[in-house]
Design a protein around this motif. Structure first.
Motif, PDB file in Angstrom:
ATOM      1  N   GLN A 312     -48.398 -22.456  32.076  1.00  0.00           N
ATOM      2  CA  GLN A 312     -48.926 -21.388  32.928  1.00  0.00           C
ATOM      3  C   GLN A 312     -48.144 -20.092  32.779  1.00  0.00           C
ATOM      4  N   THR A 313     -46.882 -20.180  32.392  1.00  0.00           N
ATOM      5  CA  THR A 313     -46.073 -18.966  32.223  1.00  0.00           C
ATOM      6  C   THR A 313     -46.049 -18.482  30.781  1.00  0.00           C
ATOM      7  N   PHE A 314     -46.809 -19.127  29.895  1.00  0.00           N
ATOM      8  CA  PHE A 314     -46.920 -18.682  28.506  1.00  0.00           C
ATOM      9  C   PHE A 314     -47.431 -17.244  28.486  1.00  0.00           C
ATOM     10  N   ARG A 315     -46.729 -16.386  27.772  1.00  0.00           N
ATOM     11  CA  ARG A 315     -47.021 -14.955  27.815  1.00  0.00           C
ATOM     12  C   ARG A 315     -47.929 -14.544  26.654  1.00  0.00           C
ATOM     13  N   HIS A 316     -48.943 -13.785  26.983  1.00  0.00           N
ATOM     14  CA  HIS A 316     -49.844 -13.258  25.962  1.00  0.00           C
ATOM     15  C   HIS A 316     -49.499 -11.811  25.629  1.00  0.00           C
ATOM     16  N   ALA A 317     -49.791 -11.440  24.410  1.00  0.00           N
ATOM     17  CA  ALA A 317     -49.575 -10.075  23.946  1.00  0.00           C
ATOM     18  C   ALA A 317     -50.641  -9.152  24.530  1.00  0.00           C
ATOM     19  N   PRO A 318     -50.408  -7.840  24.506  1.00  0.00           N
ATOM     20  CA  PRO A 318     -51.477  -6.912  24.906  1.00  0.00           C
ATOM     21  C   PRO A 318     -52.712  -7.114  24.036  1.00  0.00           C
ATOM     22  N   GLY A 319     -53.823  -6.637  24.509  1.00  0.00           N
ATOM     23  CA  GLY A 319     -55.088  -6.874  23.834  1.00  0.00           C
ATOM     24  C   GLY A 319     -55.388  -5.900  22.712  1.00  0.00           C
ATOM     25  N   THR A 320     -56.563  -6.107  22.146  1.00  0.00           N
ATOM     26  CA  THR A 320     -57.066  -5.297  21.040  1.00  0.00           C
ATOM     27  C   THR A 320     -58.522  -4.948  21.325  1.00  0.00           C
ATOM     28  N   MET A 321     -58.920  -3.770  20.925  1.00  0.00           N
ATOM     29  CA  MET A 321     -60.330  -3.420  20.916  1.00  0.00           C
ATOM     30  C   MET A 321     -60.769  -3.244  19.468  1.00  0.00           C
ATOM     31  N   MET A 322     -61.916  -3.800  19.114  1.00  0.00           N
ATOM     32  CA  MET A 322     -62.453  -3.639  17.769  1.00  0.00           C
ATOM     33  C   MET A 322     -63.599  -2.623  17.780  1.00  0.00           C
ATOM     34  N   ILE A 323     -63.641  -1.793  16.751  1.00  0.00           N
ATOM     35  CA  ILE A 323     -64.779  -0.888  16.545  1.00  0.00           C
ATOM     36  C   ILE A 323     -65.309  -1.163  15.143  1.00  0.00           C
ATOM     37  N   HIS A 324     -66.527  -1.678  15.077  1.00  0.00           N
ATOM     38  CA  HIS A 324     -67.166  -1.958  13.790  1.00  0.00           C
ATOM     39  C   HIS A 324     -68.113  -0.799  13.459  1.00  0.00           C
ATOM     40  N   LEU A 325     -67.917  -0.214  12.298  1.00  0.00           N
ATOM     41  CA  LEU A 325     -68.690   0.964  11.917  1.00  0.00           C
ATOM     42  C   LEU A 325     -69.475   0.699  10.634  1.00  0.00           C
ATOM     43  N   ALA A 326     -70.780   0.960  10.692  1.00  0.00           N
ATOM     44  CA  ALA A 326     -71.606   1.025   9.480  1.00  0.00           C
ATOM     45  C   ALA A 326     -71.569   2.465   9.001  1.00  0.00           C
ATOM     46  N   MET A 327     -71.174   2.668   7.740  1.00  0.00           N
ATOM     47  CA  MET A 327     -70.877   4.013   7.247  1.00  0.00           C
ATOM     48  C   MET A 327     -71.787   4.422   6.090  1.00  0.00           C
ATOM     49  N   ASP A 328     -72.161   5.697   6.113  1.00  0.00           N
ATOM     50  CA  ASP A 328     -72.902   6.263   4.985  1.00  0.00           C
ATOM     51  C   ASP A 328     -71.982   6.482   3.792  1.00  0.00           C
ATOM     52  N   ALA A 329     -70.695   6.687   4.060  1.00  0.00           N
ATOM     53  CA  ALA A 329     -69.696   6.899   3.007  1.00  0.00           C
ATOM     54  C   ALA A 329     -68.321   6.634   3.607  1.00  0.00           C
ATOM     55  N   LEU A 330     -67.339   6.522   2.731  1.00  0.00           N
ATOM     56  CA  LEU A 330     -65.969   6.328   3.183  1.00  0.00           C
ATOM     57  C   LEU A 330     -65.421   7.598   3.833  1.00  0.00           C
ATOM     58  N   PRO A 331     -64.404   7.467   4.673  1.00  0.00           N
ATOM     59  CA  PRO A 331     -63.768   8.665   5.225  1.00  0.00           C
ATOM     60  C   PRO A 331     -63.152   9.522   4.130  1.00  0.00           C
ATOM     61  N   ASP A 332     -63.185  10.819   4.324  1.00  0.00           N
ATOM     62  CA  ASP A 332     -62.485  11.758   3.436  1.00  0.00           C
ATOM     63  C   ASP A 332     -61.125  12.046   4.062  1.00  0.00           C
ATOM     64  N   TRP A 333     -60.134  11.314   3.632  1.00  0.00           N
ATOM     65  CA  TRP A 333     -58.810  11.405   4.231  1.00  0.00           C
ATOM     66  C   TRP A 333     -58.132  12.718   3.883  1.00  0.00           C
ATOM     67  N   ARG A 334     -57.562  13.355   4.908  1.00  0.00           N
ATOM     68  CA  ARG A 334     -56.835  14.610   4.685  1.00  0.00           C
ATOM     69  C   ARG A 334     -55.706  14.424   3.692  1.00  0.00           C
ATOM     70  N   ALA A 335     -55.095  13.263   3.712  1.00  0.00           N
ATOM     71  CA  ALA A 335     -53.956  13.014   2.837  1.00  0.00           C
ATOM     72  C   ALA A 335     -54.363  12.838   1.379  1.00  0.00           C
ATOM     73  N   GLY A 336     -55.662  12.705   1.118  1.00  0.00           N
ATOM     74  CA  GLY A 336     -56.113  12.604  -0.258  1.00  0.00           C
ATOM     75  C   GLY A 336     -57.019  11.417  -0.500  1.00  0.00           C
ATOM     76  N   ALA A 337     -57.810  11.520  -1.575  1.00  0.00           N
ATOM     77  CA  ALA A 337     -58.769  10.466  -1.901  1.00  0.00           C
ATOM     78  C   ALA A 337     -58.099   9.149  -2.239  1.00  0.00           C
ATOM     79  N   VAL A 338     -56.807   9.174  -2.537  1.00  0.00           N
ATOM     80  CA  VAL A 338     -56.092   7.937  -2.862  1.00  0.00           C
ATOM     81  C   VAL A 338     -56.184   6.935  -1.714  1.00  0.00           C
ATOM     82  N   LEU A 339     -56.277   7.407  -0.465  1.00  0.00           N
ATOM     83  CA  LEU A 339     -56.352   6.482   0.664  1.00  0.00           C
ATOM     84  C   LEU A 339     -57.678   5.734   0.714  1.00  0.00           C
ATOM     85  N   GLN A 340     -58.683   6.249   0.008  1.00  0.00           N
ATOM     86  CA  GLN A 340     -59.951   5.517  -0.065  1.00  0.00           C
ATOM     87  C   GLN A 340     -59.825   4.258  -0.914  1.00  0.00           C
TER      88      GLN A 340
END
Length: 522
Positions: A312-340
């Motif tokens: 009963q005292t077993f401790r759980h970590a904070p939670g997570t929220m998931m966002i699932h995205l259907a995309m027309d294209a990959l993100p254009d990262w400011r840091a450069g296309a290498v992140l794609q």
């Protein structure tokens, strides 16, 4: 009782399925009963946004499974049932608000160039760590793969002392006790390199200042460099579907939509389970519960006061929220296309920010700047989306299971039904800042709150995807309870498995495989 098995397993997560397959291979008749309509727990895939767009519900990275002792034993058999992986040569990177980035590729020259761009000294350190990984890995992986019993632990210590000497063993012990921040600040000089690796600690509930977390940024960094990453071909459910098929081919049964309401036991010995439809299923040799610790006492209706109290005292970590995205294209990262070209892009700009986010979530606050893990699986597996389209797998860390307030003072809702949209918008604004124009490329989205994660899979208490904190007081010999790190319980023939049992979370199937080997032999 109308049905009887040698072993009855509660839940169809990958750990219970791994245990069921090994027991089947050793001649046991097994029955697996899962309350959800689909097997897999956190390891499943579906078209959660639009037809043809396949999203991993929670787990995406299958490297631990592909590299596990279980897969070494059963990989060929699972392959015959359709299990297939896609290798990833650029496993992860981090994007920073100043438009810079750092990332890891299996091409060491490429990784060193990225690190050298921010710190030549850190590039030298990376080279030294990589060169020494081959000598360190057997000790660390040996510890993580060892049964957590005193005899096994003593043998591991004996081997380590022989190999490393007293000084080397003490250095290893100090490292195992260190926080991510302590090790990262001792080892690297540039904040971006520290943040790139420190983000991995957050995956296992190790915020920068939590003792015992240094190992995970180190292992993820070195393993990513040496081996890359593995994702499932067509989705993470390639593992689940193959496991279910293999169990059935060996004569076992996997039934979904079957809620277990009670574990039957008498005279200190488990004998089976009772289902919500009043069926009773007999277990001649073992009942294996792949449930969160607190659920076990409800199912047994009591074992011993000390054991039940500890659960009963077993401790759980904070939670997570998931966002699932259907995309027309990959993100254009400011840091450069290498992140794609990276499977994961972490948006976690500093150790200080990670620490602040963690404390806010622990206090029940919606973080003012949540950490994002942006998965880009279709870069490596185009089969997950229609031609030319993509999916993004966005993991929002951390998020409180129960909302007490908003650290930014903008969201007044304290229920997830009302807070989901504005908190998702906060997360998407962070993504937009790193990759302008991303919102315009979204074709559809599905937000999954911590409450929904738990409703789908009760083991994810409050959206905790690792089924319990891995802090030192709840890890190693203490996971989930001192004296029961092998999954045993005070009731004979009743065993606990899953991420709450040593060696803990991840897709490596260690808890299930270790238990099955203990019960039926290697």
């Amino acid at each position: 009782m109308a049905n009887d098995f040698d072993a009855v397993l509660i839940g169809a997560g990958h750990n219970t399925l791994a245990a069921a397959l090994h027991l089947s291979a050793r001649g046991w008749k097994v029955g697996v009963f899962e309350q959800a309509g689909v097997a897999g727990g956190a390891v499943k895939t579906g078209e959660y946004t639009l037809p043809g767009f396949r999203h991993d519900w929670a787990a995406m990275n299958l490297s631990l499974f592909a590299g596990s002792a279980f897969f070494q034993r059963y990989g060929e058999e699972l392959g015959r049932h359709g299990c297939a992986f896609v290798p990833v040569d650029r496993p992860f990177s981090s994007s920073f608000p100043d438009g810079s980035w750092v990332g890891v590729s299996t091409d060491r020259t490429e990784t060193l160039a990225a690190i050298r761009a921010v710190s030549p000294r850190d590039a030298e350190t990376w080279t030294r760590l990589c060169d020494g990984f081959g000598a360190e890995a057997p000790h660390l992986f040996g510890l993580l793969g060892s049964p957590m019993r005193f005899r096994a632990l003593a043998y591991f210590m004996f081997k380590t002392l022989r190999a490393k000497g007293i000084g080397g063993t003490l250095d290893m012990g100090r490292f195992l006790l260190s926080s991510p921040r302590a090790w990262l600040e001792e080892t690297f000089e540039h904040p971006h390199v520290r943040a790139m690796l420190g983000a991995w600690g957050m995956h296992l509930d190790f915020a920068p200042d939590v003792a015992g977390g240094a190992m995970f940024p180190y292992l993820e960094g070195m393993a990513g460099q040496a081996f890359g990453m593995v994702i499932g071909q067509g989705g993470a459910d390639t593992v689940t579907r193959a496991l279910v098929a293999a169990i059935k081919a060996r004569g076992g049964m996997v039934e979904t939509g079957a809620t277990v309401t009670r574990i039957l036991h008498q005279g200190g010995r488990a004998s089976g389970i009772e289902l919500a439809d009043s069926r009773r299923i007999a277990a001649r040799r073992a009942v294996i519960a792949g449930v969160a610790p607190r659920a076990l006492a409800r199912l047994t209706r009591g074992t011993t006061p000390a054991f039940d109290g500890a659960l009963q005292t077993f401790r759980h970590a904070p939670g997570t929220m998931m966002i699932h995205l259907a995309m027309d294209a990959l993100p254009d990262w400011r840091a450069g296309a290498v992140l794609q070209r990276h499977a994961y892009v972490h948006l976690a700009p500093s150790l200080d920010q990670m620490a602040r986010t963690y404390v806010q979530a622990l206090a029940g606050q919606l973080p003012d700047e949540p950490i994002l893990v942006v998965g880009q699986p279709t870069v490596f597996d185009p089969s997950r989306a229609p031609e030319g389209k993509h999916v993004l797998w966005v993991q929002v860390r951390m998020a409180p299971g129960t909302i007490a307030g908003d650290a930014k003072g903008e969201i007044s809702a304290t229920g997830w039904a009302e807070a989901a949209e504005p908190f998702a918008e906060r997360a998407l604004s962070i993504l937009e800042a790193h990759a302008p124009g991303t919102r315009a490329k979204i074709l559809a989205r599905r937000i999954v709150t911590p409450v929904e994660l738990e409703a789908d899979n009760p083991n994810l208490v409050g959206g905790d995807q690792v089924c319990g904190s891995h802090h030192l007081a709840q890890h190693f010999l203490f996971r989930p309870v001192r004296g029961h790190a092998d999954g045993s319980t005070p009731i004979a023939n009743l065993h606990l498995t899953g991420a709450a049992v040593w060696p803990g979370a991840g897709t490596g199937a260690g808890p299930g495989f270790l238990l099955a080997r203990k019960l039926a032999g290697n």
